[in-house]
Scaffold this active site. Sequence first.
Site, short mmCIF file in Angstrom:
data_model
loop_
_atom_site.label_atom_id
_atom_site.label_comp_id
_atom_site.label_asym_id
_atom_site.label_seq_id
_atom_site.Cartn_x
_atom_site.Cartn_y
_atom_site.Cartn_z
CB CYS A 79 6.80 9.46 1.08
SG CYS A 79 4.91 9.36 0.90
CG ASP A 99 -9.55 2.44 -20.83
OD1 ASP A 99 -9.31 1.31 -20.68
OD2 ASP A 99 -9.28 2.93 -21.86
CE1 TYR A 110 -3.48 10.07 -0.94
CE2 TYR A 110 -3.31 7.72 -1.71
CZ TYR A 110 -2.78 8.97 -1.36
OH TYR A 110 -1.25 9.27 -1.28
CG ASN A 158 1.78 5.47 -1.98
OD1 ASN A 158 2.98 5.37 -1.62
ND2 ASN A 158 1.29 6.82 -2.28
CB SER A 170 3.29 15.19 0.53
OG SER A 170 3.50 14.94 -0.86
CG HIS A 200 7.94 8.66 -3.16
ND1 HIS A 200 7.70 7.60 -2.52
CD2 HIS A 200 7.42 9.67 -3.07
CE1 HIS A 200 6.52 7.77 -2.01
NE2 HIS A 200 6.11 9.11 -2.44
CD GLU A 249 2.36 9.57 4.65
OE1 GLU A 249 1.41 10.13 4.52
OE2 GLU A 249 3.35 9.54 3.87
#
Length: 387
Positions: free
Chosen positions: A111, A29, A143, A275, A308, A233, A79
């Site tokens: 990040c 959706d 990803y 991102n 992270s 962030h 990164e």
Amino acid sequence: MDIGIDKINFFTSNLYVDMTELAIARNEDPDKYLIGIGQSKMAVIPPTQDIVTMGANAAESMLTDEDKEDIDLVIVGTESGIDNSKSAAAYIADLLGLRDDIRTFEIKQACYGATAALQMAKAQVTLNPDSKALIIGADIAKYGLNTPGEVTQGGGAVAMLVSANPKLLSFEGGSTYLSRNIMDFWRPLGHSEALVDGKYSSNVYLDFFNNVYSNYKDKTGFTIDNFEALLFHLPYTKMGLKALREAQKDADAKVSAKLAHRFEDSRLYNRQVGNLYTGSLYLSLLSLLENNDDLKSGDRLGLFSYGSGAQGEFFAMLLRKDYRKYLMNTTNEFLQKRTCISVEEYEKIYLKSLHYENNSELDLDMDDAQFVLTGIKENQRQYKNRI
């Protein structure tokens, strides 16, 4: 002496994929992406762009010859490094034509890297008031295709010039920070795509925000009423909204409505880009500055940085007198001029950008940027300035 951000600019590729089209292609959706994640477009980074070219493109259009002469420190937070030894900052300084007697290096903590760089620049200018520091947060978020994290991909670079007597924002006081060794997100050596425990990472993000924000208020005596806007962030924009709701628990209706309105201004650009890891907090800052018309000089902005693994930090900046006069205000037009590509085209570009072959040349036809990666020769990346 006031120290802070004198200039700020953003760059991403000229290509994007529409999130409604991506949702349909993934049998989802569209509202799951548009509302549930809070993203409407996702930048697609072609093989001809990397953190070096994006960082150089972001910096070049905002720097004067005088700025370049005064810069004695270049730090890239990322990164998405392109070399295990050589820093992206060295490449960027060369492409920009900066002088040789400077410091250049790269810094990594997911990040959070650009914030660490910004704090280092603050210390550098404090000791050397005549110097300027170029800080770049540049990343490409990957990803994988058809993965839960695909919708939170993106990429780009934010460049900031730090100086004494800045035109846009000055640092106020210190920071509060928190570090813990946890596995919410990581990318082992040899992996081009990140590994993430999504639900855990979201919970840790909120825990870190509540910790450093609460500690900052205790340290300064401030309350929610002392902030004219809160910036976050934004790995995806709904994540920042969740953090804002945590802060709003202490706010009355009027203050809560003000912060909510300004949060919407601050996520306009991130919704259209996705991102960009180290740069996402500062793209949100740029979005607020360029899209809000009721902030004024002296207003206090609270910034929450998170990386992270994990590192969090909360700090405040004050808007400078007549700051609007010094904004470039080119981002909206830049984002609107991008080319929308099909999901099939996006997938082809994505797969090609996973692997760079030695002794190869890249097709530049789809890339109109000033700085581009043209190929690999004898394991050395080949960059070109088209101007």
